[in-house]
Scaffold this active site. Structure first.
Site, mmCIF file in Angstrom:
data_model
loop_
_atom_site.group_PDB
_atom_site.id
_atom_site.type_symbol
_atom_site.label_atom_id
_atom_site.label_comp_id
_atom_site.label_asym_id
_atom_site.label_seq_id
_atom_site.Cartn_x
_atom_site.Cartn_y
_atom_site.Cartn_z
ATOM 1 N N GLN A 1 51.349 127.784 39.049
ATOM 2 C CA GLN A 1 51.144 128.226 37.671
ATOM 3 C C GLN A 1 49.719 127.966 37.200
ATOM 4 O OE1 GLN A 1 54.261 126.773 35.090
ATOM 5 N NE2 GLN A 1 55.871 127.813 36.257
ATOM 6 N N HIS B 1 48.586 125.501 34.903
ATOM 7 C CA HIS B 1 48.331 124.931 33.570
ATOM 8 C C HIS B 1 47.677 123.562 33.800
ATOM 9 C CE1 HIS B 1 50.820 128.115 31.964
ATOM 10 N NE2 HIS B 1 51.827 127.729 32.724
ATOM 11 N N THR C 1 49.454 131.908 39.071
ATOM 12 C CA THR C 1 50.256 132.884 38.319
ATOM 13 C C THR C 1 50.186 132.725 36.813
ATOM 14 O OG1 THR C 1 52.164 131.408 38.558
ATOM 15 C CG2 THR C 1 51.905 133.163 40.203
ATOM 16 N N GLU C 2 49.748 131.556 36.310
ATOM 17 C CA GLU C 2 49.760 131.327 34.849
ATOM 18 C C GLU C 2 48.575 130.459 34.446
ATOM 19 O OE1 GLU C 2 53.540 129.756 33.546
ATOM 20 O OE2 GLU C 2 54.683 130.995 34.946
ATOM 21 N N LEU C 3 47.403 130.774 34.945
ATOM 22 C CA LEU C 3 46.252 129.882 34.802
ATOM 23 C C LEU C 3 45.782 129.796 33.353
ATOM 24 C CD1 LEU C 3 43.961 128.156 36.009
ATOM 25 C CD2 LEU C 3 42.712 130.287 36.424
#
Length: 914
Positions: free
Chosen positions: A763, A765, A791-793
C-alpha cells in the site's frame, strides 16, 4: 439563570408587518408575474389543492392583514405537505446566473407553535425523473408574516422549470402576500452568493436572533443563557444553543446552506462546542455536510471532529469543498452518544484564505550519517544509558561487529562495531529496557534512520516483538520493529522525523514479554543524506528503465541522409503511475484535467468495495463505479479493481456479519459472480481480499480455504485480470504482522493451496521514508518473482518541500527497482485524501511544492535526443520505455514518425521508412 427557549419567533407581531420588506431584492426586475396577487391567481396554480385571493379589507382570517395593504393568496384544502402554490418560470432563467428569492408568507388554521414554509424549484425533463432544488425556508407562526429567502443558480436549463411554495402540515392554510425572484448584480449579493468574501455564510452564527435558521436533525434544539445551575455559560456572546433529546449519534443541530456555497471553492469551518448530560465526560463532536445531488445518492462529508468535554468549550476546525452542483447542502454537528446534548456557542463557515507554503527547511551542519547516540559502542560501560523501569543494565561481549545491512547501505564502509551489547535483565514489564535522552541532538524536519542489533534470552513463549521507540513528549513514535523467535541477532531498521519542537525526547528499546532478557547492540540514529541516495538511484534507473535504441532510416538513396538533423521527443513514459479517484472528484473539471494529464492508471477509493456496491443485501449500486470507469476508458487510463473483499471485520457490512456460515458462503459467491461478470476484462488488476495480514473475518467464519478459493473463483470468472494480495506497513519496518518475511510466507501459503496470485500489493502509507529500508523490503519480496506494485502510496508532512522529498524518495526507489512494475498514489487533491498534509494540489487547484516535485520527476523520466544521421543511415540514443516522436528534416521534406520503446535488454532497432 437558566433560560431554555425552544425554537420560537422573535419580533413584535403588532408592527412587524409594517416594517417588513424584501431585503436586497429589486422588485423591478422580478421575473414572477402577478407577484402581489393584484390580478387574483392569474399565472399561479394551486398544486393538488385549492386557492383564492383575499383583499386587505375582508379581514376574514383573524388579525392578519396584507403586508402591503393590498391582497394576498390563501392556499387551502391541503392534504399533503408538498401542496402549495406554483408558477411556471420556464424561459425566464439564464444558466449560470444567480437569483435571489424572497417571499412574504404566513399560515392559518389549526396549529400551535410554528411551521416551516419552503421555497422550491421543480426541474422537469422528458424521459428522466423530475428533480427538486430547495431554495430556502422560514419558520412561521399564526398571525405573523415571515420572509422566506434563498438563492439559486442553474448550470443547465431543464425543459420545464416551476417555482412553488410548500411546507405547512396538511389542514393548515398557506398564506402568500408577495413573491420576488430577481437576478442580482449587486456586489453584496455576489459576495453572499459565492461565499468567497470574508463574510460568514452561516446565518445567525451566535444565536443572537434566537434559533432562527437553525433546526434539529432528528432531535430538538434549545436556546440557553446558562445551564447546570450557572456552571455552563457562553464563551462569547449572550447565549448558546443545544441539540437535546438526541436518540441517535447522528442527531444534532443543523443549518441549510444551499445557494450560499459555491462549487470548487474551499471553506473553513470553525465551531465552539462542548457536551452535556448522560454522565458522559468526553465525546467526539463532528461537523458533517449532507449533500443532495439530482440523480445521485446522498453524500455525507465529514469535515472535522474534535474531542469535546463537559468541562470546557473547545474549538472544532475543518475545511470542505464541493466538486459538483448539489441541489441541497446542510451542515450539522453530530457524534456524541444518545442522551448527550451537543452545545454550540458559535459557528463560522468562510471562504478559506490561501496560505503561502512554508519555506524549505534550512539545515546548518546536518551531519549526515553521524550517530546522535552517545556511547553507542559501550566503550564507557553503560554511561549515558539508563534503565527504563526497574530492570538492570550490564555490558556483555559477543554481538555482531558489522553494521546491520540497512544502515550499511546508507553509511557505506565504516569501522567495525565493538562487539559489546547492553544486557537487560529482571524485566517485569514489556516496556522495560535501555533508554537515552536525545532531546538536544535532533533537528526539526530532518529525517533520521534507526538501526540496531537485538536479541532475546531464553524463556520466551512464542515469537517476541522488539521495538526501538521514541517518547516525544507524550507521544510514542515507532522507530522500527523486529519479530524474534530464536537466539540469533536480528536487525531493526526504521526511520522517524520530528516536525514540532519537543520539550523532551527519549529513545528506548522495548518489547519482549516480562521475564525475557533483552540484548541490544550498535544502536544508530543518524540523519540521512537523501541527495546522495538519489544520485545512486539515478544510476540504477538508467540501467533498468532505459534501453539502447537504433533508428534505422530506409529510403531510396538513404546514404544521402548522412548528416541530416534528427530530433527525438518522448511523449509518454510507459511506466504505470496512477492515482486514486472518487466519484465526487470527476464532477470537478479541474481535478479531471490534472488527473488525465499526469496519470495513466487509476484505482477507485471506495466505489468498488462491497460496502459501497451492496450496502444492504440485494441493494446493488454500480452506477458510481460505472461513471468512473467510463471516464478512465475515455482517456485510455487503465484501472485496478480495489477491492473484491476486505478481511478486516470493521469494514464488513452489518448485514454480512449477521449471516450464518452457509448464507455467508452464498453471499461471497454472489459477490464474486456479480462483480467479475459485470466488469470482465475491464479491470487489469484486482485486490482480491484486502489486508489479510491485519484481519481474518472471512477466514474465521468460512475456514482457511476461503482465501485461496476467492483467488481461484476470481481467476475463473475473469482470467485476464492479475490477482493481487494487498497490505500495509510492508516496506517501512514498523509492523511485524506484515513484515516482508511474514508477507512472503502468506503468499507462498496461498500459492501452495492453488491460489493464482498474480501480484504483490504494497500500500505505501508511509512516514519519513528512508531508501535502504524500503529497498530492503523490495529485495526480499522480489525473490518471489511476482510483479510488485505500490498500490496506495501517500506521504505526509506539514511542510510541502519535505513532503515532496518524501514522495521523491518513494518514487525513485520504486522506479529504480526491477521488481516494481507500477505505482498508484492514494490521491493527490487536498480534502480528498485519507491523510492530512499529503496532497499535491491544493483544494482550489493550485499545484503546491509537493506537486511541483512530482511533475519535475515525471519530466526527468522522459528521454529526448538530438543529433544527425550517421553514415550507415542510423541514429542511436538511450531512452526510457514509452512512446516517442521522431522528426527528420531532409532537403525535400519534413517527416514525423511515432514509435514505441518497450522493455528489453538488447538494443531495439526501429525501422523508419521515409
Amino acid at each position: 439563570m437558566e433560560n431554555p427557549q425552544m425554537k420560537s419567533d422573535n419580533g413584535n407581531p403588532e408592527n412587524f408587518h409594517e416594517n417588513m420588506i424584501h431585503p436586497s431584492v429589486n422588485s423591478a426586475d422580478n421575473i414572477i408575474v402577478n407577484h402581489d396577487f393584484c390580478n387574483g391567481l392569474d399565472s399561479w396554480h394551486p398544486n393538488g389543492c385549492n386557492g383564492y385571493v383575499v383583499s386587505a379589507e375582508s379581514g376574514n382570517l383573524g388579525e392578519l392583514s396584507a403586508r402591503s395593504g393590498g391582497k394576498y393568496a390563501v392556499v387551502t384544502d391541503r392534504t399533503e405537505c408538498w401542496q402549495g402554490l406554483e408558477q411556471d418560470i420556464s424561459g425566464k432563467i439564464s444558466p449560470g446566473s444567480a437569483y435571489l428569492v424572497s417571499a412574504c408568507v404566513g399560515v392559518s388554521g389549526p396549529l400551535s407553535g410554528s411551521m416551516d414554509v419552503r421555497a422550491t424549484l421543480k426541474l422537469e425533463n422528458h424521459g428522466s425523473e423530475t428533480s427538486y432544488l430547495f431554495i430556502g425556508k422560514a419558520s412561521v407562526s399564526k398571525e405573523k408574516w415571515e420572509i422566506v429567502e434563498g438563492t439559486f443558480s442553474l448550470s443547465t436549463m431543464p425543459e420545464r422549470l416551476v417555482f412553488y411554495l410548500e411546507g405547512p402540515s396538511p389542514g393548515v392554510d398557506l398564506l402568500i402576500d408577495s413573491v420576488v425572484i430577481s437576478c442580482s448584480s449587486s456586489s453584496k449579493f455576489e459576495s453572499a452568493r459565492i461565499g468567497a468574501g470574508d463574510e460568514n455564510i452561516i446565518i445567525n452564527p451566535q444565536f443572537e436572533d434566537g434559533l432562527n435558521n437553525w433546526s434539529g436533525r432528528g432531535c430538538k434544539v434549545a436556546l440557553h443563557d446558562s445551564m447546570a445551575d450557572g456552571k455552563i455559560v457562553p464563551q462569547s456572546g449572550r447565549v448558546f444553543a443545544s441539540a437535546t433529546e438526541r436518540t441517535q449519534n447522528w442527531n444534532g443541530i443543523q443549518q441549510e446552506i444551499t445557494g450560499r456555497v459555491q462549487r470548487k471553492l474551499a471553506y473553513n469551518v470553525e465551531a465552539v462546542v462542548r457536551i452535556f448530560g448522560n454522565n458522559v465526560t468526553t465525546a467526539t463532536v463532528q461537523a458533517t455536510l449532507w449533500v443532495q445531488t439530482s440523480g445521485r445518492s446522498d453524500q455525507y462529508v465529514g469535515i472535522a471532529n474534535v474531542q469535546a468535554t463537559d468541562k470546557d468549550w473547545v474549538q472544532l476546525q475543518g475545511k470542505f469543498l464541493l466538486n459538483g452542483s448539489p441541489s441541497r447542502v446542510v451542515i450539522y454537528l453530530e457524534g456524541p452518544p444518545p442522551g448527550t446534548d451537543i452545545l454550540v456557542n458559535a459557528f463560522v463557515v468562510k471562504h478559506a484564505e490561501k496560505i503561502p507554503p512554508s519555506p524549505p527547511p534550512v539545515f546548518e551542519n546536518p551531519d549526515f550519517g553521524v550517530n546522535i547516540i552517545t556511547n553507542s559502542q559501550l566503550n564507557d560501560g553503560t554511561n549515558e544509558w539508563f534503565p527504563l523501569g526497574n530492570c538492570n543494565l550490564s555490558v556483555g561481549l559477543g554481538s555482531p561487529r558489522i553494521l546491520p545491512p540497512m544502515a550499511r547501505a546508507s553509511l557505506g564502509v565504516r569501522e567495525p562495531l565493538s562487539g559489546r551489547y547492553i544486557h537487560v535483565q529482571n524485566r517485569t514489564q514489556t516496556w522495560m529496557g535501555p533508554a537515552q535522552m536525545i532531546t538536544d541532538k535532533l533537528k526539526l524536519f530532518l529525517t533520521y534512520q534507526v538501526s540496531a542489533w537485538v536479541r532475546i534470552g531464553s524463556g520466551a513463549n512464542g515469537p517476541q516483538n522488539v521495538n526501538v521507540a521514541l517518547g516525544v513528549d507524550s507521544q510514542w513514535v515507532n522507530g522500527g520493529q523486529a519479530e524474534i523467535n530464536d537466539d540469533r541477532w536480528h536487525e531493526i531498521g526504521g526511520s522517524f522525523r520530528i516536525e514540532k519542537q519537543p520539550s523532551k525526547v527519549m529513545v528506548y528499546i522495548q518489547g519482549p514479554a516480562a521475564g525475557v532478557d533483552l540484548m541490544v547492540a550498535g544502536v544508530q540514529i543518524f540523519p540521512v543524506d537523501r541527495e546522495a541516495r538519489f544520485k545512486y538511484l539515478r544510476h540504477q534507473t538508467d540501467k533498468i528503465r532505459k534501453r539502447d535504441v537504433i533508428l534505422k532510416f530506409s529510403e531510396a538513396g538513404s546514404s544521402s541522409l548522412s548528416g541530416t538533423n534528427v530530433k527525438v521527443v518522448q511523449m509518454q513514459n510507459s511506466f504505470p503511475i496512477g492515482s486514486c479517484i472518487s466519484r465526487t472528484n470527476i464532477d470537478n473539471e479541474d481535478f479531471v484535467n490534472f488527473f488525465v494529464k499526469n496519470f495513466n492508471w487509476a484505482v477507485f477509493g471506495n466505489e468498488l468495495k462491497w460496502y459501497w456496491t451492496e450496502p444492504q443485501q440485494g441493494n446493488l449500486n454500480y452506477k458510481d463505479a460505472d461513471d468512473m470507469l467510463a471516464l478512465c476508458q475515455n482517456h485510455n487510463i487503465e484501472t485496478r479493481g480495489h477491492c473484491i473483499f476486505w478481511e478486516v471485520q470493521n469494514t464488513v457490512q452489518q448485514w454480512i456479519q449477521a449471516l450464518n456460515k452457509d448464507d455467508l458462503m452464498k453471499a461471497v459467491q454472489n459477490r464474486l459472480t456479480d462483480l467479475l461478470t459485470r466488469y470482465k476484462g475491464k479491470f487489469r488488476h484486482y485486490d482480491v481480499n484486502n489486508e489479510m495480514m491485519h484481519g481474518s473475518f472471512y477466514q474465521d467464519r468460512l475456514g482457511k480455504d476461503i482465501r485461496a478459493n476467492m483467488f481461484k473463483t476470481a481467476n475463473k470468472l475473469d482470467p485476464s485480470a492479475a490477482l493481487f494480495v494487498n497490505d500495509y506497513h510492508v516496506e517501512d519496518g514498523c509492523d511485524t504482522r506484515s513484515c516482508p518475511e511474514r508477507y512472503i510466507e502468506h503468499i507462498l501459503d496461498l500459492q501452495q493451496q492453488g491460489a493464482p496470485v498474480g501480484g504483490i500489493g504494497i500500500q505505501g502509507h508511509i512516514d519519513s521514508p528512508v531508501g535502504p529500508v524500503v529497498c530492503t523490503a523490495l529485495d526480499k519480496l522480489g525473490i518471489l518473482g511476482l510483479p510488485i506494485w505500490f498500490t496506495e502510496l501517500d506521504v505526509s508532512s506539514v511542510n510541502e518541500h519535505v513532503r515532496g522529498e518524501d514522495l521523491e524518495v518513494m518514487l525513485r526507489e520504486a522506479f529504480a527497482h526491477p521488481a516494481v512494475e507500477g505505482v498508484v498514489l492514494w490521491g493527490f487533491w487536498e480534502l480528498f485524501m485519507s491523510r492530512d498534509n499529503a496532497h499535491l494540489v491544493n483544494a482550489e487547484g493550485d499545484i503546491n511544492e509537493t506537486g511541483k516535485r512530482f511533475l519535475a520527476l515525471k519530466h526527468e523520466w522522459l528521454s529526448h535526443a538530438r543529433g544527425q544521421v550517421d553514415e550507415q543511415g542510423q541514429f542511436q540514443f538511450r531512452g526510457f520505455n514509452g512512446t516517442y516522436v521522431v522528426e527528420i528534416v531532409t532537403a525535400s521534406k519534413k517527416v514525423t514518425k511515432t514509435f514505441v520503446v518497450d522493455q528489453g535488454n538488447s538494443p531495439l532497432v526501429v525501422p523508419i521508412d521515409l
